[in-house]
Design a protein around this motif. Structure first.
Motif, PDB file in Angstrom:
ATOM      1  N   ARG A  37      -9.089  -9.814 -17.392  1.00 34.69           N
ATOM      2  CA  ARG A  37      -7.739 -10.249 -17.062  1.00 34.69           C
ATOM      3  C   ARG A  37      -6.820  -9.093 -16.693  1.00 34.69           C
ATOM      4  NH1 ARG A  37      -5.533 -13.525 -21.921  1.00 34.69           N
ATOM      5  NH2 ARG A  37      -3.684 -13.459 -20.593  1.00 34.69           N
ATOM      6  N   THR A  38      -7.004  -7.954 -17.327  1.00 32.55           N
ATOM      7  CA  THR A  38      -6.112  -6.822 -17.085  1.00 32.55           C
ATOM      8  C   THR A  38      -6.702  -5.835 -16.095  1.00 32.55           C
ATOM      9  OG1 THR A  38      -5.230  -7.014 -19.329  1.00 32.55           O
ATOM     10  CG2 THR A  38      -4.831  -4.944 -18.169  1.00 32.55           C
ATOM     11  N   ALA A  39      -7.930  -5.402 -16.340  1.00 36.07           N
ATOM     12  CA  ALA A  39      -8.524  -4.318 -15.555  1.00 36.07           C
ATOM     13  C   ALA A  39      -8.698  -4.676 -14.081  1.00 36.07           C
ATOM     14  CB  ALA A  39      -9.865  -3.918 -16.167  1.00 36.07           C
ATOM     15  N   ARG A  40      -8.976  -5.942 -13.800  1.00 36.20           N
ATOM     16  CA  ARG A  40      -9.306  -6.314 -12.419  1.00 36.20           C
ATOM     17  C   ARG A  40      -8.113  -6.223 -11.473  1.00 36.20           C
ATOM     18  NH1 ARG A  40      -9.961 -12.936 -12.831  1.00 36.20           N
ATOM     19  NH2 ARG A  40      -7.774 -13.385 -13.318  1.00 36.20           N
ATOM     20  N   VAL A  41      -6.878  -6.185 -12.015  1.00 35.17           N
ATOM     21  CA  VAL A  41      -5.706  -6.163 -11.137  1.00 35.17           C
ATOM     22  C   VAL A  41      -5.294  -4.747 -10.764  1.00 35.17           C
ATOM     23  CG1 VAL A  41      -4.861  -8.308 -12.139  1.00 35.17           C
ATOM     24  CG2 VAL A  41      -3.993  -6.134 -13.018  1.00 35.17           C
ATOM     25  N   ALA A  42      -5.967  -3.737 -11.299  1.00 35.97           N
ATOM     26  CA  ALA A  42      -5.602  -2.356 -10.997  1.00 35.97           C
ATOM     27  C   ALA A  42      -5.726  -2.092  -9.501  1.00 35.97           C
ATOM     28  CB  ALA A  42      -6.491  -1.397 -11.781  1.00 35.97           C
ATOM     29  N   ILE A  43      -4.751  -1.366  -8.960  1.00 36.52           N
ATOM     30  CA  ILE A  43      -4.788  -1.025  -7.535  1.00 36.52           C
ATOM     31  C   ILE A  43      -6.061  -0.251  -7.230  1.00 36.52           C
ATOM     32  CG2 ILE A  43      -3.672   0.327  -5.714  1.00 36.52           C
ATOM     33  CD1 ILE A  43      -0.999  -0.249  -7.047  1.00 36.52           C
ATOM     34  N   GLY A  44      -6.695  -0.600  -6.142  1.00 38.84           N
ATOM     35  CA  GLY A  44      -7.960   0.024  -5.765  1.00 38.84           C
ATOM     36  C   GLY A  44      -9.129  -0.815  -6.223  1.00 38.84           C
ATOM     37  N   TYR A  45      -9.185  -1.130  -7.487  1.00 36.06           N
ATOM     38  CA  TYR A  45     -10.283  -1.936  -8.027  1.00 36.06           C
ATOM     39  C   TYR A  45     -10.250  -3.337  -7.424  1.00 36.06           C
ATOM     40  CZ  TYR A  45     -11.134   1.800 -11.318  1.00 36.06           C
ATOM     41  OH  TYR A  45     -11.430   3.026 -11.855  1.00 36.06           O
ATOM     42  N   ARG A  46      -9.077  -3.921  -7.359  1.00 33.63           N
ATOM     43  CA  ARG A  46      -8.963  -5.257  -6.773  1.00 33.63           C
ATOM     44  C   ARG A  46      -9.380  -5.241  -5.305  1.00 33.63           C
ATOM     45  NH1 ARG A  46      -5.758  -9.660  -8.381  1.00 33.63           N
ATOM     46  NH2 ARG A  46      -5.369 -11.188  -6.758  1.00 33.63           N
ATOM     47  N   GLN A  47      -8.986  -4.203  -4.589  1.00 36.05           N
ATOM     48  CA  GLN A  47      -9.306  -4.131  -3.165  1.00 36.05           C
ATOM     49  C   GLN A  47     -10.811  -3.933  -2.927  1.00 36.05           C
ATOM     50  OE1 GLN A  47      -6.329  -2.638  -4.498  1.00 36.05           O
ATOM     51  NE2 GLN A  47      -5.528  -4.592  -3.729  1.00 36.05           N
ATOM     52  N   VAL A  48     -11.442  -3.115  -3.763  1.00 38.85           N
ATOM     53  CA  VAL A  48     -12.890  -2.918  -3.614  1.00 38.85           C
ATOM     54  C   VAL A  48     -13.642  -4.191  -4.007  1.00 38.85           C
ATOM     55  CG1 VAL A  48     -14.902  -1.599  -4.388  1.00 38.85           C
ATOM     56  CG2 VAL A  48     -12.754  -0.423  -3.915  1.00 38.85           C
ATOM     57  N   LEU A  49     -13.151  -4.902  -5.006  1.00 41.72           N
ATOM     58  CA  LEU A  49     -13.767  -6.190  -5.352  1.00 41.72           C
ATOM     59  C   LEU A  49     -13.699  -7.143  -4.164  1.00 41.72           C
ATOM     60  CD1 LEU A  49     -12.530  -6.810  -9.023  1.00 41.72           C
ATOM     61  CD2 LEU A  49     -14.881  -6.369  -8.281  1.00 41.72           C
ATOM     62  N   GLU A  50     -12.589  -7.133  -3.439  1.00 40.86           N
ATOM     63  CA  GLU A  50     -12.467  -7.984  -2.250  1.00 40.86           C
ATOM     64  C   GLU A  50     -13.475  -7.554  -1.188  1.00 40.86           C
ATOM     65  OE1 GLU A  50      -8.382  -7.481  -1.255  1.00 40.86           O
ATOM     66  OE2 GLU A  50      -7.662  -8.976  -2.695  1.00 40.86           O
ATOM     67  N   PHE A  51     -13.671  -6.238  -1.042  1.00 38.73           N
ATOM     68  CA  PHE A  51     -14.667  -5.746  -0.086  1.00 38.73           C
ATOM     69  C   PHE A  51     -16.069  -6.170  -0.495  1.00 38.73           C
ATOM     70  CE2 PHE A  51     -17.695  -2.057   0.186  1.00 38.73           C
ATOM     71  CZ  PHE A  51     -18.181  -2.350   1.452  1.00 38.73           C
ATOM     72  N   LEU A  52     -16.396  -6.035  -1.783  1.00 40.05           N
ATOM     73  CA  LEU A  52     -17.729  -6.391  -2.265  1.00 40.05           C
ATOM     74  C   LEU A  52     -17.992  -7.888  -2.126  1.00 40.05           C
ATOM     75  CD1 LEU A  52     -17.985  -4.113  -5.445  1.00 40.05           C
ATOM     76  CD2 LEU A  52     -19.049  -3.761  -3.212  1.00 40.05           C
ATOM     77  N   ALA A  53     -16.917  -8.670  -2.131  1.00 44.16           N
ATOM     78  CA  ALA A  53     -17.063 -10.121  -1.968  1.00 44.16           C
ATOM     79  C   ALA A  53     -17.119 -10.514  -0.496  1.00 44.16           C
ATOM     80  CB  ALA A  53     -15.906 -10.840  -2.651  1.00 44.16           C
ATOM     81  N   GLY A  54     -17.010  -9.535   0.402  1.00 43.52           N
ATOM     82  CA  GLY A  54     -17.060  -9.828   1.825  1.00 43.52           C
ATOM     83  C   GLY A  54     -15.766 -10.363   2.395  1.00 43.52           C
ATOM     84  N   GLU A  55     -14.660 -10.237   1.637  1.00 51.63           N
ATOM     85  CA  GLU A  55     -13.380 -10.790   2.084  1.00 51.63           C
ATOM     86  C   GLU A  55     -12.662  -9.853   3.043  1.00 51.63           C
ATOM     87  OE1 GLU A  55     -11.321 -11.541  -1.527  1.00 51.63           O
ATOM     88  OE2 GLU A  55     -12.806 -12.978  -2.275  1.00 51.63           O
ATOM     89  N   ILE A  56     -12.876  -8.542   2.903  1.00 55.35           N
ATOM     90  CA  ILE A  56     -12.285  -7.548   3.790  1.00 55.35           C
ATOM     91  C   ILE A  56     -13.318  -6.457   4.035  1.00 55.35           C
ATOM     92  CG2 ILE A  56      -9.906  -7.952   3.062  1.00 55.35           C
ATOM     93  CD1 ILE A  56     -10.103  -5.517   1.256  1.00 55.35           C
ATOM     94  N   THR A  57     -13.067  -5.602   5.010  1.00 53.12           N
ATOM     95  CA  THR A  57     -13.978  -4.492   5.279  1.00 53.12           C
ATOM     96  C   THR A  57     -13.702  -3.351   4.300  1.00 53.12           C
ATOM     97  OG1 THR A  57     -12.473  -3.396   6.822  1.00 53.12           O
ATOM     98  CG2 THR A  57     -13.971  -5.076   7.729  1.00 53.12           C
TER      99      THR A  57
END
Length: 305
Positions: free
Chosen positions: A234-254
């Protein structure tokens, strides 16, 4: 004395704090560092948080780093209790605590008079369900309509803090901003020393930092943390950078977009941090480009003279 070293992200607080502690120790004044960054507490979140390595800590004792797993959720109240316990123990032992952090609310909650409003489990659950359904930006817009000052102090992506602000407003009927810490120290002999620099200088440092994060294996770090449950944290996943890389790993962004967004959001957050601290007239400011450990120590000593 309690030295509180504040300033925006990437301004160089961590390394300066080590220099301050080392200088004080060399002068016969024991000192230790207390982390006030809300993300350095998590084990495994190293590269993306610019967590100082053991070598970078220079042999100085650092508190409240790597004390939680990513599945844990530390509230501001939890952090306040942990930090004050460490600070009071240091003072009792004749050690100067050097509180270092960019998390404005956490720093204020630690050093200032601040009691936390109660909670309502049913209301919290309702708001968290809405968060999952409509997303943090939509809830942030609702908060902005109810309490613009509170909304300005919370990132639109920080769902946990948005939920808490709305919960307090709905429980008390008062603005969440009215429940924030007063400018009245709760701890003895506090001196806040701020380090800042021109925006173009800081923007360049942020871009270099993000590039270095990727070069150091940030994507692999997030991939390992994802396997350990980062997406559900709930807390760690919203950190800047981590959230964006999670989106990349999910194929949502490059990957390139993940890096770009990390730079943009970090710069935006850095600006907000600078603005928050500048509104506190108790902070003694130094230029980050030239500030030395001696400058910080002299500033703190003179403030209490």
């Amino acid at each position: 004395m309690i030295i509180v070293l504040v300033g925006p992200t990437a301004v160089g607080k961590s390394s300066l704090a080590v220099e301050v502690a080392a200088t004080m120790i060399n002068n016969g004044r024991p000192a230790e560092i207390v982390n006030a960054d809300s993300m350095l507490v998590y084990r495994g979140m190293d590269i993306g948080t610019a967590k100082p390595t053991m070598d970078e800590r220079g042999g100085i004792t650092h508190h409240l780093i790597d004390v939680l797993d990513i599945s844990d959720s530390a509230t501001v109240a939890d952090f306040q209790q942990m930090a004050r316990t460490v600070i009071n123990s240091s003072l009792a032992a004749g050690v100067t605590p050097i509180l270092v952090g960019g998390s404005f609310l956490y720093v204020r909650a630690i050093v200032d008079e601040f009691s936390f409003p109660g909670t309502d489990p049913d209301l919290r659950a309702e708001l968290e369900a809405e968060l999952e359904q409509i997303g943090a930006p939509a809830l942030h817009a609702r908060l902005a309509a109810r309490d613009p000052e509170a909304a300005a102090s919370i990132l639109p992506t920080n769902g946990r803090r948005i939920v808490r602000a709305l919960e307090v407003i709905m429980i008390t009927g008062e603005p969440y901003s009215g429940s924030l810490p007063s400018h009245q120290y709760a701890l003895p002999d506090v001196v806040q020393v701020g380090v800042d620099a021109p925006r173009d200088w800081l923007d360049e440092r942020i871009e270099r930092r993000v590039q270095q994060m990727w070069a150091d294996g940030f994507v692999d770090e997030v991939r390992r943390l994802e396997a350990a449950g980062l997406r559900e944290a709930r807390t760690a996943r919203v950190a800047i950078g981590y959230r964006q890389v999670l989106e990349f790993l999910a194929g949502e962004i490059t990957e390139a977009e993940a890096m770009r967004r990390t730079v943009v959001l970090t710069r935006r957050f850095s600006r907000k941090q600078g603005g928050w601290y500048r509104r506190d007239d108790r902070v003694h400011w130094l230029d980050a480009r030239t500030a030395t450990a001696a400058d910080v120590i002299t500033t703190a000593d003179r403030a209490l003279a």
